[in-house]
Write a protein that holds these residues in place. Structure first.
Motif, PDB file in Angstrom:
ATOM      1  N   THR A  54       0.832  -1.206   0.000  1.00 32.73           N
ATOM      2  CA  THR A  54       0.000   0.000   0.000  1.00 32.73           C
ATOM      3  C   THR A  54       0.867   1.257   0.000  1.00 32.73           C
ATOM      4  O   THR A  54       1.715   1.425   0.880  1.00 32.73           O
ATOM      5  N   PRO A  55       0.676   2.165  -0.970  1.00 34.25           N
ATOM      6  CA  PRO A  55       1.467   3.396  -1.008  1.00 34.25           C
ATOM      7  C   PRO A  55       0.982   4.413   0.034  1.00 34.25           C
ATOM      8  O   PRO A  55      -0.153   4.325   0.515  1.00 34.25           O
ATOM      9  N   PRO A  56       1.818   5.390   0.377  1.00 35.59           N
ATOM     10  CA  PRO A  56       1.525   6.295   1.497  1.00 35.59           C
ATOM     11  C   PRO A  56       0.691   7.521   1.148  1.00 35.59           C
ATOM     12  O   PRO A  56       1.163   8.659   1.265  1.00 35.59           O
ATOM     13  N   PHE A  57      -0.553   7.291   0.768  1.00 28.63           N
ATOM     14  CA  PHE A  57      -1.483   8.398   0.555  1.00 28.63           C
ATOM     15  C   PHE A  57      -2.895   7.841   0.537  1.00 28.63           C
ATOM     16  O   PHE A  57      -3.082   6.617   0.402  1.00 28.63           O
ATOM     17  N   PRO A  58      -3.907   8.687   0.676  1.00 28.06           N
ATOM     18  CA  PRO A  58      -5.291   8.219   0.809  1.00 28.06           C
ATOM     19  C   PRO A  58      -5.777   7.373  -0.365  1.00 28.06           C
ATOM     20  O   PRO A  58      -5.251   7.459  -1.480  1.00 28.06           O
ATOM     21  N   GLU A  59      -6.831   6.595  -0.092  1.00 29.00           N
ATOM     22  CA  GLU A  59      -7.340   5.631  -1.075  1.00 29.00           C
ATOM     23  C   GLU A  59      -8.123   6.280  -2.206  1.00 29.00           C
ATOM     24  O   GLU A  59      -7.946   5.924  -3.377  1.00 29.00           O
ATOM     25  N   TYR A  60      -8.998   7.204  -1.893  1.00 28.21           N
ATOM     26  CA  TYR A  60      -9.943   7.755  -2.882  1.00 28.21           C
ATOM     27  C   TYR A  60      -9.508   9.151  -3.300  1.00 28.21           C
ATOM     28  O   TYR A  60      -9.346  10.021  -2.437  1.00 28.21           O
ATOM     29  N   THR A  61      -9.248   9.382  -4.606  1.00 28.21           N
ATOM     30  CA  THR A  61      -9.402   8.473  -5.730  1.00 28.21           C
ATOM     31  C   THR A  61      -8.077   7.789  -6.068  1.00 28.21           C
ATOM     32  O   THR A  61      -7.046   8.098  -5.457  1.00 28.21           O
ATOM     33  N   CYS A  62      -8.126   6.885  -7.048  1.00 25.82           N
ATOM     34  CA  CYS A  62      -6.952   6.101  -7.419  1.00 25.82           C
ATOM     35  C   CYS A  62      -6.072   6.866  -8.404  1.00 25.82           C
ATOM     36  O   CYS A  62      -6.493   7.201  -9.504  1.00 25.82           O
ATOM     37  N   GLY A  63      -4.832   7.122  -8.003  1.00 23.30           N
ATOM     38  CA  GLY A  63      -3.922   7.868  -8.855  1.00 23.30           C
ATOM     39  C   GLY A  63      -3.595   7.157 -10.152  1.00 23.30           C
ATOM     40  O   GLY A  63      -3.617   7.757 -11.231  1.00 23.30           O
ATOM     41  N   ALA A  93      -6.458  -3.930 -11.957  1.00 24.21           N
ATOM     42  CA  ALA A  93      -5.176  -4.309 -11.355  1.00 24.21           C
ATOM     43  C   ALA A  93      -5.024  -3.730  -9.953  1.00 24.21           C
ATOM     44  O   ALA A  93      -4.510  -4.403  -9.042  1.00 24.21           O
ATOM     45  N   ARG A  94      -5.457  -2.496  -9.758  1.00 21.19           N
ATOM     46  CA  ARG A  94      -5.342  -1.880  -8.420  1.00 21.19           C
ATOM     47  C   ARG A  94      -6.282  -2.558  -7.425  1.00 21.19           C
ATOM     48  O   ARG A  94      -5.971  -2.694  -6.242  1.00 21.19           O
ATOM     49  N   PHE A 120     -10.409   0.127  -3.571  1.00 23.07           N
ATOM     50  CA  PHE A 120     -11.744  -0.410  -3.794  1.00 23.07           C
ATOM     51  C   PHE A 120     -12.107  -0.187  -5.259  1.00 23.07           C
ATOM     52  O   PHE A 120     -11.713   0.813  -5.868  1.00 23.07           O
ATOM     53  N   HIS A 121     -12.889  -1.113  -5.822  1.00 22.42           N
ATOM     54  CA  HIS A 121     -13.141  -1.010  -7.252  1.00 22.42           C
ATOM     55  C   HIS A 121     -14.014   0.187  -7.591  1.00 22.42           C
ATOM     56  O   HIS A 121     -13.864   0.802  -8.655  1.00 22.42           O
ATOM     57  N   GLN A 122     -14.933   0.547  -6.714  1.00 22.70           N
ATOM     58  CA  GLN A 122     -15.758   1.728  -6.963  1.00 22.70           C
ATOM     59  C   GLN A 122     -14.873   2.964  -7.113  1.00 22.70           C
ATOM     60  O   GLN A 122     -15.131   3.834  -7.956  1.00 22.70           O
ATOM     61  N   SER A 123     -13.816   3.042  -6.323  1.00 28.33           N
ATOM     62  CA  SER A 123     -12.885   4.156  -6.412  1.00 28.33           C
ATOM     63  C   SER A 123     -12.179   4.167  -7.764  1.00 28.33           C
ATOM     64  O   SER A 123     -12.006   5.225  -8.387  1.00 28.33           O
ATOM     65  N   CYS A 124     -11.788   2.991  -8.235  1.00 22.42           N
ATOM     66  CA  CYS A 124     -11.101   2.901  -9.522  1.00 22.42           C
ATOM     67  C   CYS A 124     -12.008   3.323 -10.673  1.00 22.42           C
ATOM     68  O   CYS A 124     -11.562   3.982 -11.621  1.00 22.42           O
ATOM     69  N   LEU A 125     -13.284   2.957 -10.594  1.00 24.83           N
ATOM     70  CA  LEU A 125     -14.229   3.331 -11.643  1.00 24.83           C
ATOM     71  C   LEU A 125     -14.421   4.844 -11.705  1.00 24.83           C
ATOM     72  O   LEU A 125     -14.427   5.442 -12.785  1.00 24.83           O
ATOM     73  N   VAL A 126     -14.595   5.469 -10.541  1.00 20.45           N
ATOM     74  CA  VAL A 126     -14.724   6.930 -10.485  1.00 20.45           C
ATOM     75  C   VAL A 126     -13.461   7.588 -11.041  1.00 20.45           C
ATOM     76  O   VAL A 126     -13.516   8.547 -11.815  1.00 20.45           O
ATOM     77  N   SER A 127     -12.311   7.043 -10.667  1.00 17.02           N
ATOM     78  CA  SER A 127     -11.024   7.603 -11.088  1.00 17.02           C
ATOM     79  C   SER A 127     -10.844   7.500 -12.588  1.00 17.02           C
ATOM     80  O   SER A 127     -10.351   8.439 -13.235  1.00 17.02           O
ATOM     81  N   THR A 128     -11.231   6.369 -13.153  1.00 22.13           N
ATOM     82  CA  THR A 128     -11.115   6.186 -14.599  1.00 22.13           C
ATOM     83  C   THR A 128     -11.953   7.214 -15.345  1.00 22.13           C
ATOM     84  O   THR A 128     -11.511   7.805 -16.343  1.00 22.13           O
ATOM     85  N   ASP A 129     -13.141   7.464 -14.853  1.00 18.23           N
ATOM     86  CA  ASP A 129     -14.014   8.460 -15.480  1.00 18.23           C
ATOM     87  C   ASP A 129     -13.408   9.863 -15.401  1.00 18.23           C
ATOM     88  O   ASP A 129     -13.403  10.604 -16.390  1.00 18.23           O
ATOM     89  N   LEU A 130     -12.876  10.219 -14.258  1.00 16.30           N
ATOM     90  CA  LEU A 130     -12.297  11.544 -14.080  1.00 16.30           C
ATOM     91  C   LEU A 130     -11.023  11.706 -14.909  1.00 16.30           C
ATOM     92  O   LEU A 130     -10.777  12.766 -15.492  1.00 16.30           O
ATOM     93  N   GLY A 131     -10.210  10.655 -14.953  1.00 10.12           N
ATOM     94  CA  GLY A 131      -8.997  10.710 -15.767  1.00 10.12           C
ATOM     95  C   GLY A 131      -9.308  10.904 -17.234  1.00 10.12           C
ATOM     96  O   GLY A 131      -8.623  11.657 -17.945  1.00 10.12           O
ATOM     97  N   ARG A 132     -10.348  10.229 -17.712  1.00  5.79           N
ATOM     98  CA  ARG A 132     -10.779  10.419 -19.099  1.00  5.79           C
ATOM     99  C   ARG A 132     -11.137  11.877 -19.356  1.00  5.79           C
ATOM    100  O   ARG A 132     -10.805  12.441 -20.405  1.00  5.79           O
ATOM    101  N   LYS A 133     -11.818  12.484 -18.404  1.00  2.28           N
ATOM    102  CA  LYS A 133     -12.227  13.880 -18.576  1.00  2.28           C
ATOM    103  C   LYS A 133     -11.015  14.800 -18.645  1.00  2.28           C
ATOM    104  O   LYS A 133     -10.999  15.756 -19.432  1.00  2.28           O
TER     105      LYS A 133
END
Length: 440
Positions: free
Chosen positions: A347-356, A406-407, A414-427
């Motif tokens: 686990t890297p040293p920063f908060p979970e949500y959102t996924c970098g 993979a994350r 958490f997978h919900q976090s990854c889904l939100v992150s993917t959407d935001l990264g696309r934007k």
């Protein structure tokens, strides 16, 4: 440290019978891609965090691109007036004898090592490039004027970089851990301090502000109600982590990209290093450029545009991370379910949500799709040097989507976090595509 001149020696051997044809060597787009990889190794050897690394790549690639834009204004448009506060750059005078490929390479190295690193971090590599030019009989006036123009562009980009608040964040207050349930706390085995908690103060390139695309509120922390959405997310991750297939393990390890892993065996401790997430996507950019048979200028353009998207995506993500400061799965599972549970990945040293990683991957994926087209199949060989076998993808978006799984399989998001992150990264990626006018 990896040898500084493997690609140079290879190209020197290939062109040994063409003494005067310096362009055969110095205009080879593979040389630029390998130079980016050299910066990847300098970043890795110095253990810089992924967010800091993205800063090095971006300013270095922008410097190289501006040399190309100055030399080929009929094909490429300067980023002056397009990137925040980039207002004035040196012009290339018509009578100057500048080899733009050579100058772009030197500008990339000069800025890449100067933005963050101690002076001279890439000196051996730069010296070998200059020697390559001399050995292949680049005319002295071309060589000197190219080096001078590279220096002018580098100084201008470095001066511009100093206004992005990076130094200010070095002196910012330390992040205070609250120790309240549901909030981020340091995790084993490193128990490191929060990484770059003030990165949302860094000046973005294309985003209006760090919070322009702030993530929606995360799921409400609730480990008392087994029917709550949060509890279900926790249990979904735990069950998945305990029943991983070999392909899922490979997927997680392939996208791990932990720049500094702490290994603990009894009383023995040592660290191991790999490329960070932005380095992985810079590598993918080079792989795609070679497959697409991009020329030198096109290759520089691709690296610059992807690096801009990576940089802004990190700013967007880190703003969300430290706004909500949510606990990692390891923290929650150890306290409420199983004190002995550990994730596959550290686990890297920063908060979970959102996924970098999910954020920057989907951001890069959008830009790469715009450059190379959708359904651009490729094999990612980035992890070979770390003993991890290749993975193949039908498109850049498919690679980014695999990353969010993979994350999750790695047990660190958490997978919900990854889904939100993917959407935001696309934007973020779509915004870079929409706003920047680079190729004419």
């Amino acid at each position: 440290m990896k040898s500084k001149s493997l690609v140079l020696l290879s190209l020197l051997f290939i062109c040994s019978c063409q003494k005067k044809e310096y362009k055969k060597v110095l205009h080879d787009p593979r040389l630029f891609s390998e130079t980016v990889k050299e910066l990847n190794h300098v970043v890795m050897d110095n253990s810089f965090s992924p967010v800091v690394a993205s800063r090095n790549y971006a300013y270095a690639a922008i410097a190289a691109y501006e040399v190309i834009a100055a030399g080929l204004p009929e094909k490429y448009q300067t980023l002056q007036g397009q990137l925040k506060d980039l207002d004035s750059l040196p012009n290339l005078k018509e009578k100057h004898k500048v080899d733009i490929e050579y100058a772009a390479l030197l500008a990339f190295c000069s800025v890449g090592q100067a933005v963050t690193f101690p002076e001279g971090s890439m000196k051996l590599y730069v010296d070998s490039v200059k020697q390559l030019a001399a050995d292949h009989e680049m005319p002295e006036d071309v060589k000197s004027q190219s080096e001078d123009f590279a220096s002018q562009i580098s100084k201008a980009i470095i001066n511009w970089s100093k206004g992005d608040n990076y130094l200010k964040t070095r002196a910012a207050e330390k992040y205070i851990v609250t120790n309240n349930d549901g909030y981020w706390a340091p995790t084993p085995p490193m128990y490191g301090d929060a990484m770059e908690p003030h990165w949302n103060q860094i000046r973005p390139f294309v985003l209006d502000s760090a919070d322009q695309l702030r993530a929606p509120k995360p799921l409400e922390f609730n480990m008392k109600d087994t029917s709550s959405a949060y509890y279900k997310e926790v249990m979904m991750l735990k069950r998945a982590s305990e029943n991983l297939t070999e392909d899922q393990k490979h997927m997680a390890l392939f996208w791990d990209d932990n720049p500094l892993k702490m290994n603990v065996y009894g009383h023995a401790q040592f660290s191991s290093k790999k490329f960070s997430p932005p380095a992985h996507w810079m590598s993918i950019t080079g792989i795609a450029a070679e497959k697409a048979k991009f020329n030198y200028a096109e290759t520089v353009y691709a690296f610059a545009k992807v690096s801009i998207a990576l940089f802004d995506a990190f700013i967007q993500c880190w703003d969300s991370k430290f706004t909500y400061s949510t606990a990692r799965p390891e923290t929650v599972i150890n306290k409420f379910i199983d004190k002995n549970w550990t994730p596959l990945l550290q686990t890297p040293p920063f908060p979970e949500y959102t996924c970098g990683h999910s954020t920057i991957s989907s951001s890069a994926g959008e830009v790469l799709t715009e450059i190379y087209g959708d359904n651009f199949a490729f094999t990612d060989t980035t992890e070979r040097e770390f003993g991890i076998k290749d993975r193949s993808f039908k498109s850049f978006r498919a690679a980014a989507e695999e990353n969010n799984w993979a994350r999750f399989y790695g047990g660190i998001h958490f997978h919900q976090s990854c889904l939100v992150s993917t959407d935001l990264g696309r934007k973020v990626g779509q915004m870079v595509v929409a706003k920047l006018k680079m190729k004419r």
